[in-house]
Design a protein around this motif. Structure first.
Motif, PDB file in Angstrom:
ATOM      1  N   PHE A 101      46.192  15.105  79.638  1.00  0.00           N
ATOM      2  CA  PHE A 101      45.743  14.071  80.567  1.00  0.00           C
ATOM      3  C   PHE A 101      44.687  14.577  81.551  1.00  0.00           C
ATOM      4  O   PHE A 101      44.128  13.789  82.312  1.00  0.00           O
ATOM      5  CB  PHE A 101      46.936  13.494  81.337  1.00  0.00           C
ATOM      6  N   GLU A 102      44.415  15.870  81.533  1.00  0.00           N
ATOM      7  CA  GLU A 102      43.448  16.432  82.470  1.00  0.00           C
ATOM      8  C   GLU A 102      42.085  16.716  81.835  1.00  0.00           C
ATOM      9  O   GLU A 102      41.055  16.594  82.495  1.00  0.00           O
ATOM     10  CB  GLU A 102      43.995  17.740  83.076  1.00  0.00           C
ATOM     11  N   HIS A 103      42.061  17.118  80.573  1.00  0.00           N
ATOM     12  CA  HIS A 103      40.781  17.498  79.964  1.00  0.00           C
ATOM     13  C   HIS A 103      40.078  16.279  79.361  1.00  0.00           C
ATOM     14  O   HIS A 103      40.629  15.178  79.314  1.00  0.00           O
ATOM     15  CB  HIS A 103      40.982  18.587  78.909  1.00  0.00           C
ATOM     16  N   HIS A 104      38.859  16.511  78.891  1.00  0.00           N
ATOM     17  CA  HIS A 104      38.062  15.450  78.272  1.00  0.00           C
ATOM     18  C   HIS A 104      37.836  15.738  76.787  1.00  0.00           C
ATOM     19  O   HIS A 104      36.740  15.572  76.266  1.00  0.00           O
ATOM     20  CB  HIS A 104      36.728  15.298  79.002  1.00  0.00           C
ATOM     21  N   ASP A 107      40.028  21.855  75.678  1.00  0.00           N
ATOM     22  CA  ASP A 107      40.672  22.709  76.673  1.00  0.00           C
ATOM     23  C   ASP A 107      39.997  24.079  76.598  1.00  0.00           C
ATOM     24  O   ASP A 107      40.376  24.936  75.800  1.00  0.00           O
ATOM     25  CB  ASP A 107      42.172  22.823  76.377  1.00  0.00           C
ATOM     26  N   PHE A 108      38.987  24.284  77.436  1.00  0.00           N
ATOM     27  CA  PHE A 108      38.176  25.500  77.332  1.00  0.00           C
ATOM     28  C   PHE A 108      38.952  26.751  77.736  1.00  0.00           C
ATOM     29  O   PHE A 108      38.689  27.839  77.212  1.00  0.00           O
ATOM     30  CB  PHE A 108      36.906  25.347  78.169  1.00  0.00           C
ATOM     31  N   ASP A 109      39.909  26.614  78.644  1.00  0.00           N
ATOM     32  CA  ASP A 109      40.746  27.769  78.987  1.00  0.00           C
ATOM     33  C   ASP A 109      41.569  28.208  77.776  1.00  0.00           C
ATOM     34  O   ASP A 109      41.691  29.405  77.487  1.00  0.00           O
ATOM     35  CB  ASP A 109      41.677  27.426  80.153  1.00  0.00           C
ATOM     36  N   ALA A 110      42.134  27.239  77.061  1.00  0.00           N
ATOM     37  CA  ALA A 110      42.917  27.559  75.862  1.00  0.00           C
ATOM     38  C   ALA A 110      42.029  28.144  74.771  1.00  0.00           C
ATOM     39  O   ALA A 110      42.442  29.054  74.038  1.00  0.00           O
ATOM     40  CB  ALA A 110      43.624  26.303  75.353  1.00  0.00           C
ATOM     41  N   ILE A 111      40.804  27.647  74.657  1.00  0.00           N
ATOM     42  CA  ILE A 111      39.869  28.173  73.657  1.00  0.00           C
ATOM     43  C   ILE A 111      39.542  29.632  73.948  1.00  0.00           C
ATOM     44  O   ILE A 111      39.541  30.486  73.050  1.00  0.00           O
ATOM     45  CB  ILE A 111      38.582  27.327  73.626  1.00  0.00           C
ATOM     46  N   ARG A 112      39.284  29.948  75.225  1.00  0.00           N
ATOM     47  CA  ARG A 112      38.987  31.339  75.597  1.00  0.00           C
ATOM     48  C   ARG A 112      40.189  32.244  75.333  1.00  0.00           C
ATOM     49  O   ARG A 112      40.035  33.359  74.818  1.00  0.00           O
ATOM     50  CB  ARG A 112      38.569  31.405  77.065  1.00  0.00           C
ATOM     51  N   SER A 113      41.380  31.771  75.682  1.00  0.00           N
ATOM     52  CA  SER A 113      42.587  32.577  75.465  1.00  0.00           C
ATOM     53  C   SER A 113      42.825  32.825  73.979  1.00  0.00           C
ATOM     54  O   SER A 113      43.167  33.940  73.565  1.00  0.00           O
ATOM     55  CB  SER A 113      43.805  31.870  76.074  1.00  0.00           C
ATOM     56  N   ALA A 114      42.636  31.782  73.161  1.00  0.00           N
ATOM     57  CA  ALA A 114      42.831  31.927  71.717  1.00  0.00           C
ATOM     58  C   ALA A 114      41.800  32.887  71.131  1.00  0.00           C
ATOM     59  O   ALA A 114      42.121  33.708  70.260  1.00  0.00           O
ATOM     60  CB  ALA A 114      42.733  30.565  71.042  1.00  0.00           C
ATOM     61  N   PHE A 115      40.564  32.808  71.614  1.00  0.00           N
ATOM     62  CA  PHE A 115      39.510  33.698  71.110  1.00  0.00           C
ATOM     63  C   PHE A 115      39.848  35.160  71.409  1.00  0.00           C
ATOM     64  O   PHE A 115      39.721  36.028  70.535  1.00  0.00           O
ATOM     65  CB  PHE A 115      38.173  33.324  71.738  1.00  0.00           C
ATOM     66  N   LYS A 116      40.286  35.433  72.634  1.00  0.00           N
ATOM     67  CA  LYS A 116      40.638  36.804  73.004  1.00  0.00           C
ATOM     68  C   LYS A 116      41.813  37.308  72.177  1.00  0.00           C
ATOM     69  O   LYS A 116      41.823  38.453  71.713  1.00  0.00           O
ATOM     70  CB  LYS A 116      40.974  36.873  74.495  1.00  0.00           C
ATOM     71  N   ILE A 130      45.124  17.521  71.481  1.00  0.00           N
ATOM     72  CA  ILE A 130      45.622  16.352  70.759  1.00  0.00           C
ATOM     73  C   ILE A 130      44.456  15.457  70.336  1.00  0.00           C
ATOM     74  O   ILE A 130      44.469  14.883  69.239  1.00  0.00           O
ATOM     75  CB  ILE A 130      46.641  15.589  71.626  1.00  0.00           C
ATOM     76  N   THR A 131      43.435  15.349  71.173  1.00  0.00           N
ATOM     77  CA  THR A 131      42.267  14.547  70.797  1.00  0.00           C
ATOM     78  C   THR A 131      41.574  15.144  69.582  1.00  0.00           C
ATOM     79  O   THR A 131      41.192  14.420  68.650  1.00  0.00           O
ATOM     80  CB  THR A 131      41.271  14.454  71.962  1.00  0.00           C
ATOM     81  N   GLN A 132      41.402  16.457  69.558  1.00  0.00           N
ATOM     82  CA  GLN A 132      40.781  17.112  68.408  1.00  0.00           C
ATOM     83  C   GLN A 132      41.621  16.932  67.152  1.00  0.00           C
ATOM     84  O   GLN A 132      41.083  16.670  66.065  1.00  0.00           O
ATOM     85  CB  GLN A 132      40.591  18.603  68.691  1.00  0.00           C
ATOM     86  N   GLN A 133      42.922  17.074  67.277  1.00  0.00           N
ATOM     87  CA  GLN A 133      43.793  16.895  66.113  1.00  0.00           C
ATOM     88  C   GLN A 133      43.741  15.462  65.605  1.00  0.00           C
ATOM     89  O   GLN A 133      43.768  15.217  64.394  1.00  0.00           O
ATOM     90  CB  GLN A 133      45.225  17.275  66.479  1.00  0.00           C
ATOM     91  N   THR A 134      43.665  14.509  66.527  1.00  0.00           N
ATOM     92  CA  THR A 134      43.559  13.107  66.119  1.00  0.00           C
ATOM     93  C   THR A 134      42.251  12.866  65.382  1.00  0.00           C
ATOM     94  O   THR A 134      42.221  12.189  64.340  1.00  0.00           O
ATOM     95  CB  THR A 134      43.650  12.183  67.342  1.00  0.00           C
ATOM     96  N   ALA A 135      41.159  13.418  65.896  1.00  0.00           N
ATOM     97  CA  ALA A 135      39.858  13.276  65.237  1.00  0.00           C
ATOM     98  C   ALA A 135      39.892  13.875  63.839  1.00  0.00           C
ATOM     99  O   ALA A 135      39.422  13.264  62.868  1.00  0.00           O
ATOM    100  CB  ALA A 135      38.776  13.947  66.085  1.00  0.00           C
ATOM    101  N   LYS A 136      40.462  15.068  63.724  1.00  0.00           N
ATOM    102  CA  LYS A 136      40.535  15.741  62.422  1.00  0.00           C
ATOM    103  C   LYS A 136      41.403  14.954  61.449  1.00  0.00           C
ATOM    104  O   LYS A 136      41.007  14.706  60.303  1.00  0.00           O
ATOM    105  CB  LYS A 136      41.096  17.147  62.598  1.00  0.00           C
ATOM    106  N   ASN A 137      42.589  14.558  61.888  1.00  0.00           N
ATOM    107  CA  ASN A 137      43.525  13.883  60.991  1.00  0.00           C
ATOM    108  C   ASN A 137      43.051  12.495  60.590  1.00  0.00           C
ATOM    109  O   ASN A 137      43.316  12.040  59.475  1.00  0.00           O
ATOM    110  CB  ASN A 137      44.903  13.782  61.654  1.00  0.00           C
TER     111      ASN A 137
END
Length: 248
Positions: A101-104, A107-116, A130-137
């Motif tokens: 409900f906060e991002h658009h 989630d760039f913080d999660a992306i950076r953490s996953a990359f590291k 969830i938005t990305q998963q909805t788009a993909k699915n």
């Protein structure tokens, strides 16, 4: 002199032909882009109001069943968000995207953490919202590629622009794969708990959310110890999310 002039004329004609071919290709490329953008926006706007009849993943799974000689199974039952248990909505947010409900859309913080993390671990983890998963699915195929990822970004932006968070969550809960031939949380509730989406309790909702990374392998009665650990982790955080007005 005549020969030199003829050569120069042919060179100019060849250059004009190349420019003409390039211009034609550029013209058709622009048309293709406009058609793609226009049609994709139209479909996104349509699904803002109309339940999607099927997804590429559903059709792919049916094709796999046909190839393997299995009986066709496609269990799904659309439910508006108001008829889905708040425990279920809270569970997928806890499990998949706590900043939903906060991002658009990203989630760039999660992306950076996953990359590291992925730099030092063999098992790759993602950071899809969830938005990305909805788009993909809803619009794309499951195989990983840069093309698919680029289209996922494009459709994620469209969903965030044209849909509400309420609609994104509603569609996600209705199309997500929840087992072998099972899609959406209502179908999962009926198959695993002989219940329905509205009646799901906290434990059942957390179990469905826990199997989402590998629904065809982890779904009951095949839930592993890891799945039960995920379920318990979701349940411990339930009180922080289930009362949110956005989930009702």
């Amino acid at each position: 002199m005549g020969t030199a002039g003829s050569v120069e004329f042919k060179a100019k004609a060849s250059g004009k032909q190349k420019r003409s071919l390039f211009q034609r290709l550029l013209h058709w490329f622009r048309i293709a882009v406009l058609v793609f953008v226009g049609s994709s926006v139209a479909v996104v706007l349509l699904y803002r109001f109309v339940p999607p009849p099927a997804t590429p993943l559903m059709l792919l799974r049916l094709g796999n069943q046909l190839e393997e000689g299995k009986k066709f199974r496609l269990e799904k039952n659309w439910k508006p968000l108001e008829k889905i248990s708040p425990y279920m909505a809270a569970s997928v947010i806890i499990s998949e995207d706590q900043e939903f409900f906060e991002h658009h859309g990203f989630d760039f913080d999660a992306i950076r953490s996953a990359f590291k993390r992925n730099q030092t671990h063999k098992r790759i983890v993602g950071a899809s919202t969830i938005t990305q998963q909805t788009a993909k699915n809803l619009f794309l195929w499951p195989a990983r590629s840069w093309l698919r990822k680029g289209l996922e970004v494009y459709f994620t932006i469209l969903l965030e622009v044209f849909w509400s968070k309420h609609r994104i969550l509603e569609v996600y809960l209705n199309i997500i794969e929840t087992g072998d031939g099972v899609y959406g949380v209502d179908a999962a509730a009926r198959r695993y708990f002989h219940s329905n989406a509205r009646a799901l309790n906290a434990e059942q909702s957390a179990m469905i959310a826990a199997i989402l990374p590998k629904p065809r392998s982890w779904a009951p009665p095949n839930a592993t110890l890891r799945v039960y650990h995920r379920q318990a982790w979701v349940l411990r955080q339930m009180g922080n999310f289930v009362g949110r007005p956005e989930l009702r």
